[in-house]
Enzyme design. Structure first.
Site, PDB file in Angstrom:
ATOM      1  N   SER A   1      -8.080 -65.787  91.483  1.00  0.00           N
ATOM      2  CA  SER A   1      -9.040 -64.725  91.720  1.00  0.00           C
ATOM      3  C   SER A   1     -10.458 -65.233  92.026  1.00  0.00           C
ATOM      4  CB  SER A   1      -9.109 -63.828  90.473  1.00  0.00           C
ATOM      5  OG  SER A   1      -9.643 -64.533  89.372  1.00  0.00           O
TER       6      SER A   1
ATOM      7  N   SER B   1      -6.501 -68.942  88.288  1.00  0.00           N
ATOM      8  CA  SER B   1      -7.588 -68.416  89.110  1.00  0.00           C
ATOM      9  C   SER B   1      -8.728 -69.396  89.390  1.00  0.00           C
ATOM     10  CB  SER B   1      -8.182 -67.160  88.461  1.00  0.00           C
ATOM     11  OG  SER B   1      -7.333 -66.064  88.666  1.00  0.00           O
TER      12      SER B   1
ATOM     13  N   LYS C   1     -19.399 -66.434  89.289  1.00  0.00           N
ATOM     14  CA  LYS C   1     -18.318 -65.465  89.508  1.00  0.00           C
ATOM     15  C   LYS C   1     -18.722 -64.115  88.932  1.00  0.00           C
ATOM     16  CE  LYS C   1     -13.299 -64.861  88.949  1.00  0.00           C
ATOM     17  NZ  LYS C   1     -12.042 -65.394  88.381  1.00  0.00           N
TER      18      LYS C   1
END
Lengths: 498, 486
Positions: free
Chosen positions: A156, A180, A75
């Site tokens: 997210s 997320s 990420k």
């Protein structure tokens, strides 16, 4: 090489069915082939091949590491030395860290190969990956009822979920401040775990809300999550909020009997569920009863207050955490600045997206003199109540709590524009409580929605540092749900199939 | 009864002293704190507020704050907390300063100061909190650019906040001097004001006794006790003039200009910044074990007040002499080392004090030097007094020896030998000298015998002169008396 798990990949590497370099090339090609799905915002092909070569050398020497030669997606909020790290914000568009986050360093130490950085909502603020400066990404799936519509991967950690679901990497890191990891995992039909606050170091993770942020993996199954989490977690003196606890081998508990375990189902999480949700809960109950568990109906009365408290605490911390992106040092700097005030205002106005601005404004407001007690202090009080609610009314009598991860399945990108910010925030309604209370929670894919054949996830919430109980129960659910079969009923977009 | 009223006005002063904690590394990072390095060479990723960098508390700095708290009689809080003070400034990379707004490490406390009339006054301390320093903005290198030096960013500070207990600039200056002395004694701060180790913000207002306090002005960043006195004196006069002219004193921040001796408005407090303080989520509450506090307490060095009392009791010094000696730790250390080097420490202690406070201080003042800049070993002062004590030289000759010593840095024992200054203690030689004096001064002898006994001193002087000042005065006295009264 099709859709392999970590364990399958490792076995194939050891048996020399393919080399780590071949595997890495395969994934790099797939990333290139699926470029328009936008799962990766930075691909580090050279570095990946280099790591893979090293992995092959070790494999040839018959050495082993838990993630040796395993290609991962990272990420884009983990700072990776020498690899651009942007948190998918324009303000960090050209930022290349000179340091490695503890979590990614741990993964490298475990032999992992980084393919690149995955898309995400800007600064991890969002539930649909549509706030990314680099544009949205979408799942490789179709809604049965509307095949043309592109489907959000949640947020997210949308890029990580997309990458793993599309098999652009074996597994991925993600992070979870209000859901997320779990919401994207649920939308994508994957496993995602947010561990107890303090299990993984936050050193080198771009901060959103420091008291809530936790690292965790998104993987294809529960066993992979166990391997990934074990590798990511560590006590770290560089993070003062990291806890010095021993980290069990989560993989070793998989398959252990869960007979006699008590599973709590809080009634507040059932209110307003649609039929798919209710059906899934009933199925899960049955599986667990069959495995010898006792289902306990519990009530967590503070539940409705978690989301409002979250949307005070998280923006408050974010408004302060994001103050460092000021146009003075390593960030985007506006061309239009004659004085320092302009430099701040214009750099930040140009550098931050809408949602980030909204949260900075909210956070600044709730911390302002005269509002601090009414909002921030009250939210902290609610946080305390929620924590003690979990201890007294759940973990006093049950081992693990079971809920749905999200009230509904993934929505269309076009639908995002029709949602108000608050409607979007409601995505987090079942997940934020674990962040607010600092508890570990996992999403496990369990079923498909009747209308669209899109994945739905069950969430398990455990007591502090009791990830093992979650893994044990999750494994039983995974076996019982037999999601691998169900997965075949998800409609794929042809262009992304292997 | 307050004797400090000026025209019926009472002055109310409270001080915030920012003391740089003497540490090797910064409050939340491992960067060195050393002064005067090339710009931006003592900057870690954390200090530059790079993404994802986190603070790690310097426990040594915490110990220094605890030590200071104990030294000023404060309460060490077992739970304190770090908060963020949010504001934008280029030399504040993170956009917030980590400080202790709500739960400081030390609450309460006091120090006693000596007033001009010799009495003591107790000045209360409200609290001490820890915080980070900011970096430095440099605006005068290039016309269109400002430069930032982050070497100072994150250096640990203690802010020592007094109660508004001071009633004159004198008291305020004494407070800072005493505080500085305590900090030096315990080693918590180097207190080098030129290096900015100690900076003072002064809050000052005036009112008529028994009426509410007036609006206060805050004078920022005063970096010497002299400037503090000057700034307060100016501000007191200014406020009295303003009020007496019928104008109101606004609540404001002022700056002191040491060149003009004036204070001027920096910013009004009416539209004060909103710092949006909140607990720093990157740091856990600071929890102190009692054992840690006890350990620091037990290892605390002797404080100025205790040392002063000991000097008075053990060395029979006057309160004044003891106060002057302990007022500067280096002087007190020097003194005590000298005393310990003497052959008879207790007997010599008072004499050593006199030499240091008299001749040595006069020399240092004249040369504008510090006591630790002297080139001869500390023991030499003791040797000098030893020579007087064992009657090798007289007190008068000792002054000659001292003058030689500070010039040549030679051992007093060697000086006495080299210059042949040993005291004459041989009875026969003294007798011979007296005989000669009496023989050479028949007129005076006659006058003495006829009752003008005041001439005794004349004979002593003449004898001493004849012996080149080296005669043992006591022996001269005794023998002369014997011979004259025969």
């Amino acid at each position: 090489m099709k859709n392999l798990t970590i364990l399958e990949t490792k076995k194939a590497l050891i048996n020399k069915e393919f080399s780590a370099v071949e595997l890495t090339r395969h994934y790099l090609n797939r990333i290139e082939h699926c470029k328009d799905i936008n799962a990766f915002v930075t691909v580090c092909a050279d570095k990946a091949i280099e790591s893979a070569k090293k992995a092959d050398e070790l494999i040839n020497k018959k050495q082993d590491l838990p993630l040796l030669g395993i290609p991962l997606g990272i990420k884009d909020l983990y700072c990776t030395k020498g690899i651009r790290t942007t948190a998918c914000s324009k303000i960090l568009e050209n930022f290349i860290p000179e340091y490695e986050s503890t979590v990614t360093q741990n993964l490298l130490n475990n032999g992992a190969v980084f393919l690149g950085k995955t898309n995400m909502d800007e600064f991890a603020m969002g539930s649909s990956n549509t706030t990314s400066y680099f544009g949205p990404c979408f799942l490789p799936y179709c809604k049965k009822s509307n095949k043309a519509m592109k489907i959000v991967p949640g947020g997210s950690s949308g890029g990580s979920a997309t990458a793993v679901a599309t098999d652009l990497c074996v597994a991925a890191t993600a992070s979870d401040t209000g859901g997320s990891i779990r919401q994207p995992a649920a939308f994508a039909g994957l496993v995602g775990i947010k561990p107890t606050y303090g299990l993984c170091s936050r050193y080198g993770m771009v901060a959103f809300a420091s008291s809530l942020d936790q690292a965790g993996p998104i993987t294809k199954n529960v066993a992979d999550a166990a391997i990934m989490l074990k590798a990511m977690a560590s006590y770290d003196i560089k993070d003062s909020t990291s806890e010095n606890v021993s980290i069990p081998d989560y993989k070793s508990v998989l398959g252990q009997s869960i007979k006699g375990m008590k599973i709590g189902i809080p009634k507040e999480y059932l209110e307003g569920l649609n039929n798919d949700g209710l059906r899934l809960i009933e199925e899960a109950k049955k599986w667990l009863i069959d495995a010898g568990c006792t289902i306990v109906n519990i009530s967590l009365k503070t539940t409705p207050y978690a989301l409002p408290a979250y949307y005070i605490i998280a923006p408050a911390e974010a408004s302060s955490n994001l103050a460092r992106y000021d146009g003075v040092r390593y960030t985007h700097r506006s061309e239009q600045c004659d004085n320092i005030e302009d430099l701040y205002v214009n750099s930040r106005t140009e550098g931050f997206g809408e949602e980030v601005k909204r949260r900075i404004l909210t956070g600044t407001y709730v911390l302002s003199a005269g509002f601090f007690d009414a909002y921030y202090n009250k939210a902290l009080k609610i946080q305390k109540l929620i924590k003690s609610d979990f201890q007294q009314n759940a973990f006093n009598c049950v081992d693990v709590i079971l809920t749905l991860t999200t009230p509904s399945t993934a929505f269309g990108i076009e639908e995002v524009g029709q949602m108000s910010p608050v409607e979007m925030y409601l995505n987090d309604i079942f997940t934020v409580t674990a962040n607010i209370a600092g508890l570990p929670a996992m999403s496990i894919p369990c079923g498909l929605s009747s209308k669209d054949n899109l994945p739905l996830g069950i969430q398990l919430i455990g007591n502090r540092f009791d990830e093992s109980s979650i893994f044990k129960v999750a494994y039983v659910i995974e076996q019982s749900a037999n999601f691998e079969e169900l997965r075949k009923n998800i409609m794929w977009r042809k262009e992304y199939e292997q | 009864m307050n004797n400090n009223l000026i025209n019926g006005w009472e002055v109310i002063i409270g001080l915030e002293v920012h003391a740089q904690i003497a540490t090797k590394s910064k409050l939340f990072s491992a960067s060195p704190t050393e002064f005067g390095a090339e710009p931006n060479t003592h900057v870690s990723f954390y200090d530059a507020a790079m993404p994802g960098m986190l603070p790690v508390l310097n426990t040594y700095a915490v110990d220094q704050a605890i030590k200071t708290g104990i030294a000023i009689n404060g309460k060490v809080n077992k739970i304190s907390r770090f908060d963020r003070k949010n504001y934008f400034y280029p030399d504040l990379p993170s956009g917030y300063q980590i400080t202790q707004m709500f739960f400081p490490i030390i609450s309460g406390g006091y120090i006693d100061i000596l007033l001009e009339d010799g009495s003591n006054k107790r000045l209360r301390i409200h609290h001490i909190h820890m915080e980070q320093d900011a970096g430095k903005s440099v605006h005068d290198i290039a016309p269109h650019f400002s430069f930032i030096d982050l070497n100072r960013a994150g250096i640990p500070l203690m802010e020592i906040v007094s109660e508004p207990d001071m009633r004159s600039s004198y008291e305020a200056v004494q407070y800072v001097k005493s505080l500085r002395n305590i900090l030096k004694y315990i080693g918590a701060c180097d207190c080098n004001m030129e290096k900015g180790n100690l900076r003072v913000d002064a809050n000052i207002s005036i009112h008529k006794p028994d009426t509410p306090f007036g609006n206060r002005a805050e004078i920022k960043n005063i970096n010497s006790t002299k400037f503090l006195g000057d700034a307060l004196d100016y501000e007191i006069q200014r406020q009295i003039m303003e009020v007496e002219a019928g104008r109101k004193i606004p609540q404001e921040t002022r700056l002191f200009n040491s060149n003009t001796g004036e204070t001027r408005t920096m910013r009004s407090k009416e539209n004060a910044d909103d710092y949006r303080y909140f607990p720093d989520p990157d740091l856990k509450p600071l929890i102190l074990e009692q054992s840690r506090i006890d350990k620091i307490k037990n290892e605390l060095p002797e404080l100025p007040e205790a040392r002063k009392k000991r000097f008075i009791n053990d060395y029979k010094l006057t309160e004044f002499d003891a106060t002057v000696l302990v007022d500067d730790k280096t002087v007190a250390d020097y003194y005590e080392k000298a005393v310990n080097a003497a052959k008879t420490p207790t007997e010599s202690a008072k004499s050593i004090a006199n030499w240091i406070l008299g001749e040595l201080f006069a020399f240092l003042n004249k040369e504008n030097k510090n006591i630790n800049e002297l080139l001869f070993p500390i023991e030499y002062i003791a040797y000098l007094v030893d020579l007087i004590q064992d009657k090798t030289i007289s007190g008068k000759i000792a002054k000659t020896v001292f003058a030689d010593m500070i010039e040549t840095n030679n051992n007093p024992k060697d000086i006495v030998k080299k210059l042949g200054l040993e005291q004459i203690q041989d009875e026969n030689i003294i007798k011979q000298a007296i005989d000669e004096v009496l023989k050479n001064n028949p007129k005076q002898l006659e006058q003495y015998k006829s009752g003008k006994t005041a001439l005794f001193g004349f004979f002593v002087g003449q004898t001493m002169k004849l012996l080149q000042g080296k005669g043992n005065p006591e022996m001269i006295n005794n023998i002369l008396k014997e011979l004259l009264d025969k």
